[in-house]
Design a protein around this motif. Sequence first.
Motif, PDB file in Angstrom:
ATOM      1  N   PRO A   9      33.427  38.202  31.953  1.00 52.93           N
ATOM      2  CA  PRO A   9      34.311  39.098  32.714  1.00 52.93           C
ATOM      3  C   PRO A   9      35.361  39.691  31.778  1.00 52.93           C
ATOM      4  O   PRO A   9      35.874  39.004  30.904  1.00 52.93           O
ATOM      5  CB  PRO A   9      34.940  38.171  33.750  1.00 52.93           C
ATOM      6  CG  PRO A   9      34.730  36.791  33.228  1.00 52.93           C
ATOM      7  CD  PRO A   9      33.522  36.813  32.364  1.00 52.93           C
ATOM      8  N   ARG A  10      35.601  40.951  31.981  1.00 47.87           N
ATOM      9  CA  ARG A  10      36.656  41.575  31.190  1.00 47.87           C
ATOM     10  C   ARG A  10      37.993  41.100  31.728  1.00 47.87           C
ATOM     11  O   ARG A  10      38.309  41.292  32.879  1.00 47.87           O
ATOM     12  CB  ARG A  10      36.579  43.095  31.324  1.00 47.87           C
ATOM     13  CG  ARG A  10      35.844  43.762  30.211  1.00 47.87           C
ATOM     14  CD  ARG A  10      35.368  45.108  30.689  1.00 47.87           C
ATOM     15  NE  ARG A  10      34.423  44.900  31.776  1.00 47.87           N
ATOM     16  CZ  ARG A  10      33.111  44.828  31.569  1.00 47.87           C
ATOM     17  NH1 ARG A  10      32.624  44.965  30.376  1.00 47.87           N
ATOM     18  NH2 ARG A  10      32.286  44.626  32.585  1.00 47.87           N
ATOM     19  N   VAL A  11      38.727  40.471  30.876  1.00 52.88           N
ATOM     20  CA  VAL A  11      39.967  39.863  31.330  1.00 52.88           C
ATOM     21  C   VAL A  11      41.137  40.743  30.914  1.00 52.88           C
ATOM     22  O   VAL A  11      41.273  41.096  29.752  1.00 52.88           O
ATOM     23  CB  VAL A  11      40.107  38.453  30.729  1.00 52.88           C
ATOM     24  CG1 VAL A  11      41.391  37.809  31.205  1.00 52.88           C
ATOM     25  CG2 VAL A  11      38.921  37.602  31.116  1.00 52.88           C
ATOM     26  N   GLN A  12      41.932  41.100  31.891  1.00 51.62           N
ATOM     27  CA  GLN A  12      43.119  41.903  31.571  1.00 51.62           C
ATOM     28  C   GLN A  12      44.316  41.198  32.161  1.00 51.62           C
ATOM     29  O   GLN A  12      44.756  41.507  33.248  1.00 51.62           O
ATOM     30  CB  GLN A  12      42.995  43.303  32.174  1.00 51.62           C
ATOM     31  CG  GLN A  12      42.122  44.199  31.354  1.00 51.62           C
ATOM     32  CD  GLN A  12      41.971  45.542  32.019  1.00 51.62           C
ATOM     33  OE1 GLN A  12      41.967  45.647  33.242  1.00 51.62           O
ATOM     34  NE2 GLN A  12      41.862  46.578  31.210  1.00 51.62           N
ATOM     35  N   ILE A  13      44.788  40.212  31.437  1.00 52.67           N
ATOM     36  CA  ILE A  13      45.832  39.397  32.015  1.00 52.67           C
ATOM     37  C   ILE A  13      47.115  39.501  31.237  1.00 52.67           C
ATOM     38  O   ILE A  13      48.106  38.887  31.568  1.00 52.67           O
ATOM     39  CB  ILE A  13      45.403  37.921  32.051  1.00 52.67           C
ATOM     40  CG1 ILE A  13      44.635  37.629  30.785  1.00 52.67           C
ATOM     41  CG2 ILE A  13      44.600  37.610  33.271  1.00 52.67           C
ATOM     42  CD1 ILE A  13      44.483  36.209  30.529  1.00 52.67           C
ATOM     43  N   ALA A  59      46.254  34.965  40.423  1.00 55.69           N
ATOM     44  CA  ALA A  59      45.197  35.908  40.064  1.00 55.69           C
ATOM     45  C   ALA A  59      44.931  35.859  38.561  1.00 55.69           C
ATOM     46  O   ALA A  59      43.777  35.920  38.116  1.00 55.69           O
ATOM     47  CB  ALA A  59      45.589  37.315  40.496  1.00 55.69           C
ATOM     48  N   GLY A  60      45.988  35.735  37.786  1.00 56.66           N
ATOM     49  CA  GLY A  60      45.837  35.675  36.333  1.00 56.66           C
ATOM     50  C   GLY A  60      45.037  34.456  35.904  1.00 56.66           C
ATOM     51  O   GLY A  60      44.127  34.546  35.067  1.00 56.66           O
ATOM     52  N   GLN A  63      41.388  34.942  36.754  1.00 65.05           N
ATOM     53  CA  GLN A  63      40.718  35.833  35.801  1.00 65.05           C
ATOM     54  C   GLN A  63      40.420  35.115  34.498  1.00 65.05           C
ATOM     55  O   GLN A  63      39.346  35.238  33.934  1.00 65.05           O
ATOM     56  CB  GLN A  63      41.610  37.036  35.506  1.00 65.05           C
ATOM     57  CG  GLN A  63      41.481  38.111  36.536  1.00 65.05           C
ATOM     58  CD  GLN A  63      41.711  39.481  35.898  1.00 65.05           C
ATOM     59  OE1 GLN A  63      41.189  39.775  34.825  1.00 65.05           O
ATOM     60  NE2 GLN A  63      42.503  40.295  36.546  1.00 65.05           N
ATOM     61  N   MET A  64      41.398  34.381  34.025  1.00 73.14           N
ATOM     62  CA  MET A  64      41.202  33.705  32.750  1.00 73.14           C
ATOM     63  C   MET A  64      40.067  32.701  32.821  1.00 73.14           C
ATOM     64  O   MET A  64      39.304  32.533  31.881  1.00 73.14           O
ATOM     65  CB  MET A  64      42.487  32.975  32.351  1.00 73.14           C
ATOM     66  CG  MET A  64      43.214  33.696  31.262  1.00 73.14           C
ATOM     67  SD  MET A  64      44.425  32.641  30.481  1.00 73.14           S
ATOM     68  CE  MET A  64      43.516  32.077  29.051  1.00 73.14           C
ATOM     69  N   GLY A  66      37.656  32.763  34.953  1.00 73.19           N
ATOM     70  CA  GLY A  66      36.424  33.359  35.454  1.00 73.19           C
ATOM     71  C   GLY A  66      35.992  32.787  36.786  1.00 73.19           C
ATOM     72  O   GLY A  66      34.800  32.632  37.055  1.00 73.19           O
ATOM     73  N   VAL A  69      39.745  33.986  42.922  1.00 74.14           N
ATOM     74  CA  VAL A  69      41.151  33.775  43.262  1.00 74.14           C
ATOM     75  C   VAL A  69      41.271  32.741  44.383  1.00 74.14           C
ATOM     76  O   VAL A  69      42.151  31.885  44.373  1.00 74.14           O
ATOM     77  CB  VAL A  69      41.807  35.105  43.696  1.00 74.14           C
ATOM     78  CG1 VAL A  69      43.220  34.879  44.181  1.00 74.14           C
ATOM     79  CG2 VAL A  69      41.805  36.086  42.542  1.00 74.14           C
TER      80      VAL A  69
END
Lengths: 169, 453, 905
Positions: A9-13, A59-60, A63-64, A66, A69
């Motif tokens: 997953p592209r992570v944008q955190i 949410a962060g 995401q990190m 994977g 939420v």
Amino acid sequence: MMILTDKKPRVQIENILTAQEIHDIEHYMHHYPDPRAASLDALKIVQKRNGWVDDAQVAGVAQMLGIAVTDVEGVATFYNRIYRQPVGRHVILLCDSIACYLMGSEDLAAGLMDHLGIRYGQTTPDGRFTLLPICCLGNCDKAPTIMIDEDTLDLVSIQQIPELLEDYA
Amino acid sequence: MSSTTGTSEQLRTSLPVPIHGNGTAETRPLTWRLAQRDEVLDIETYESLEGYQGLKKALGMGAEQVQAEVKNATLRGRGGAGFPAGIKWSLLPKADGGPRYLVCNADEMEPGTFKDRLLMEKLPHQLVEGMITSGFAIGATCGYIFIRGEYIKAARHLNEAIEQAKAKGYLGKNILGSGYDFELYVHTGAGRYICGEETALINSLEGRRANPRTKPPFPQVAGAWGRPTIVNNVETLNNVPAIVLRGAEWYKSLSAGKSPDPGTKIYGASGKVRFPGLWELPLGTTGREILEQYAGGMRDGLSLKAWLPGGASTDFLLPEHLDLPMDFDTIMKAGSRMGTGLIMVVDETQSMVALVRNLEEFFARESCGWCTPCRDGLPWGVKLLRNLEQKQGRTGDVELLQELTKNLWIGKTFCAHAPGAMEPLQSAIKYFRPEFDACVRDDAASLPPVTQA
Amino acid sequence: MATIYVEGKEYPVSGADNLLQACLTLGLDIPYFCWHPALGSVGACRQCAVKQYNNADDQAAGKGRLVMSCMTPAVDNTYISIDDAEAKAFRASVVEWLMTNHPHDCPVCEEGGHCHLQDMTVMTGHDRRRYRFTKRTHHNQDLGPFISHEMNRCIACYRCVRYYKDYAGGTDLGVYGSASNVYFGREKDGVLESEFSGNLVEVCPTGVFTDKTHSERYNRKWDMQFAPSVCQQCSVGCNISPGERYGELRRIENRFNGDVNHYFLCDKGRFTHGYVNRDDRPRQPQHKQLGNLVNLSVDAALDKAIASLKGKKVLGIGSSRASLETNHALRDLVGAEQFSTGMTRREQALIEQVIQLQRTEGIHVPSLREMEQYDAVLVLGEDVTQTAPRIALAIRQAAKLEAEKMAAERKTQDWLAEPVSRIGQHAKSPVFLLSVTETRLSDIAVGECVASPVDIARIGFAVASHLSGAPATGLSEEALEFARDIADTLKAAKKPLIVSGTSLLEPALLEAAAAVTQALGAEAGLTLVVPEVNSIGLGLLGGKPLEEALAGEGSDFDALIIAENDLYRQLPKVIVQQVLSKCPTIVVLDHQLTQTAKQATLLLPAASFAEGDGTVVSQEGRAQRYFQIYDPSYYNPEISIREGWRWLHVIKAGLANLPVSWTVLDDVIEDLARAQPLLSGIQDAAPDAGYRVKGLKIAREPRRYSGRTSMRANLSVHEPRAPQDADSALTYSMEGYVGPQENSALIPFAWAPGWNSPQSWNKFQDEVGGHLKAGDPGVRLFDRLPKVPARTYVAPAAQTDAESVYRLLPLYDLFASGEMTQRSDVMHSRIAPAHFSLSSTDADRLGVKEGQALQVSSGAESLILPVSIREYLPIGMIGYPAGQVVPMPTDQPVSVQPALAAAGA
Ligand SMILES: Cc1cc2nc3c(=O)[nH]c(=O)nc-3n(C[C@H](O)[C@H](O)[C@H](O)COP(=O)(O)O)c2cc1C
Ligand code: SF4
Ligand code: FES
């Protein structure tokens, strides 16, 4: 054509978590065969920032790691010491389990509530203390016991309270 | 804080006895090092006190031999259930080349229990050695110490110990040239009693909600990340290096004929005793010895009303049970469980209704919320008890509580949490029924008379 | 097989099930909550307790222990008692605990009357409240237009999360909190994202999740009239049980078909029913007179039709959303030469190809249920989540086989839900997705590729080549390796499944799918998705494609009959306009006021699936019958809706001066079977009108149907006789047979004594969760037809376009693409405005940004839509919203430029 066999997953955190938080979470992720296992570690790391975990941090973390939420939220709300609401600068955990009960924890709780002017689950108006009950702190030989932040305090009496709290500005 | 004004004739000591007594390596395998030094934190001190000798011997013996030794020693688990560690280990399937895990249960949240804390805070290397040795015996590739989040100091000491052990080659790849690889991590929890239940613990370790898991398949077959996993208590694992070093026969002799169960046990006392604390004693030491010789007897001239032999989830016993040896089978026969072996003492001024209310509040709050009887039955019990405590009980309330104790019993709930909650409740009603009945208000009599129109 | 003993009585059971499932299969009632046949056992609710004994002696001595029947295998020599007093008392306690927090709000709860919690409460005998304290309360969430949330009713069986996450792969529903404060919902308010969220309303055993589309015009299950029906929204043909009251379709529930949808529908199928209730539906015949529409009586309309068609050269245009009966009647009326399928040339060719492939020697076409048993899946191009969603859910289950296999190796039964996933961890049976854009199955894919339709076909052919040992060429090394990997994986599988379809309008994809299937051999399955509910049926019936019929030889017609087809959805507007404007007589039969219907000179109100009977053939070739749910004229005599075939047959009789020979459904089916040998199997799709059970017709209404006498009181206080159904064995009454039958095609709704909720399907099944007693409904036509010989297929050449060339690509959306979905109000908030999709590379090349307008032209046609940038899309391809805009050419380059004006569809 684009062949995607590895879909990390592209992570944008970066704008949710701090570099330090990301670094620390990554550290724990390496301890386990599956990143999900670091969810509690990660929640504790992000909780250090404000004393509680906000939605964006949940949410962060998701995401990190994977994971969903909802999975992170399920964990965050299961455990006693992850706070999903703002708490005071210091959290006072008062052991109300049997040994402390026998040694007067209910009186101690009443005294603390009196002194702070709050009840369980509340935060003092100056944002300094939140008071919560906790189950047995494993300090039964020194009951009654309270824990403030990371400090376990032994043999606490009502009289000592004002002095004890002075250390926590 | 503790008052020392008690002058009970029963008091044979007037000073607190340290945990190790006059222990030596031969007599107090778990705590003798503390007799030399109050805290054995750094690896050098530990090594100078026979540290890592058990591991070294184990590596030389080979895994099967170590397993056999532990099995012969009939070391029974110290987490509460007393299941023999050697047998548990032998239930692992044959190695298939994939990972397998050793997990130390250091969640210690059973109210009234504080033994693992001391072992980890003061003797972290002993647990680390116990884990490496046990890991070697069962072919574990990785170990986790699942420690409750509130044990901050213990976690710190363990992490330091792990770093030191790594630096010395006791941990990591090819340990001491044996070819055995083992990684060890400290995993801290965030407060939930149910995490102590071994399958809930594994869920928690995996970063999930700590609901217990279906058994079978047991963790030995499909545990952490679906792989074979052994979960043992801190104290259990602390015993392993000494067993390997001195042998099963020596270990069996440790309980000195007091009990068929071998070894020593860390006993303890809390509540209204003069010197609450912990003592490593031969398994089978009686409650009276613990209470009177070590805990200094009741404080303030109070007298004993009842006691919990090993944590909140054990049945109350009476003063008349004090002379029973504290071992798994004897206490079971007496209608309770030895549990963690840390006794909690209730004096005669204490209302049993209020006390049980406090206990049940704990259990209701700590239910994981998975199965109906526990999730919804315990809160009902709490509400009934609160009513009773306020003398607002109704006719039938005590019977309702008794019904709960039958319905929240083993096999009817998903895990042992709810049955644990029922133990103190059922025994309190059994022994102190009149106290409960006295809280029932006869509504018909106390209500204003009905006026006929 | 195994033998178990219940109350001392011996029973044969399968031995593979748990005790709960085994006992329910035997017809023995044990209450339960957390267990569900499709979700397995988790042992959470503790409701299913029974007494177990080691042997008969122990039983005699009363030495037993309580076990949860759902967690206990029903192995040989198991002794249990359900009636044991302790077991009974414990089960009553479980309900009592659940009720401590349940609000007892049955009177206002929409679950009431089909509530599993109610049923189980009655079954356990709990009827006195002893709990005297307060109840915990929760707040509710807004979960979007489909589902209401009322958390106070929750009994924490965990079914919802287990279904939504574990079964359906959703991520936005979870469980939070702990102890007596567990909460099931989204992380915050918002629309549930899963395409299968609607099943929550049936999975939830109480009223936490209920059908919001039913709320506004709510009534009890017992007050609805039902008929066995078939979902009309895609080609899968899921079985549904729609409920009606006062002439309105109120909701759609799943109808169990063990070969097809078993317990689950998709949201499109469940919630697309508003179009049936639309106010603007044609309900009376209308005639256009000097530009004005005039209502006609049925007789007048028929006279008018006959008069205006007499002596004319009539072209009949059928439809793949209309029943076989209607299409056949039209064809019968106009003659085969003058009958068009109503499909475009391209679509019809694709459908014919699909039929050909499905009839090919050695190619097996699995049922939907069977798809769940394939241990490797290759999807070629078709985005099944958007075009045939229930297939996506089946593929998701197929991916779980690996975990079940691993569990079996550790002697763990497949119904032990948690251990199976624990042992399986991330292990999945391989699913390869080759698609034109990102898909919602991505999370279960082991390999994915985004490419143009032709390139996907070429990779498919490379897979086939590799399988047959002839090395493929002409692809990049990376693509070849990918193809090799797919080939090796499929080969290693026990049962590989190849999935493709017609949605990308690319015949080479179908051929590639066939080539791979053939190369894999007999164990392989081939699933091909087609556009509409009756595309295959219509394909088998045959007829001219639209373009040919309208412009080819013999297109000198001067009258048109269009049956349930909106030509504007098939052909460019200019062409349709041209055709319609030059034709003086246009008879349109439809249940919707489509753009085409608005141009009719005579509009005849046709029945939708709700008001008529008919037969449709699904993508697997399964002919299934749906039945009239209600007769609208009963509530309003002015309504003169008739099935298409009825109108058409009477017109035909009138034109030919013949007596009306089809008076009932069986007549038209018989004629159709005679005239169309390929379709003769449809006669067996359901019993004929003479079928009776115990001498009774089958009741459409539940036993407690109420208010019938006052139903029409607004019209007349004299209650007329209920409508009589001569077409089927069903009756508009509660006086008829209710329950399991010798023929499963005629079960209108799920109900059994003591079982009011959908859980009552238990009572209709041979083995609980398995198949219906007496077989699952439907006839697999291709199993009965002679096979055609296998042939070989050749890979298409690469499309070598210059850099500046753009082509169009139809992109589908579950809700937005559907004709009837668009006509159902509840869907509006789920349908995004039409837009073009572009890759960011192409957006940059064209100099457009997200939301800006783009103009795409092809010949005379031109369309301006806002742009939406997608992460994955083949370069040089522009996705257009299929079904939302006029059909666009995909087989030739288009010209593209940023549009200055604001976009509008
Ligand atoms: C509700 C519950 C809580 C438990 N808590 C603990 C605990 O805190 N520490 C522990 O070692 N065992 C605990 N146990 C027992 C463990 O499940 C398990 O039996 C034990 O860790 C096994 O270790 P042993 O064989 O070495 O005793 C608990 C059990 C239950 C049912
Ligand atoms: S008895 Fe049930 S609800 Fe209670 S802790 Fe165990 S599994 Fe959870
Ligand atoms: S159905 Fe068996 S425990 Fe829920």
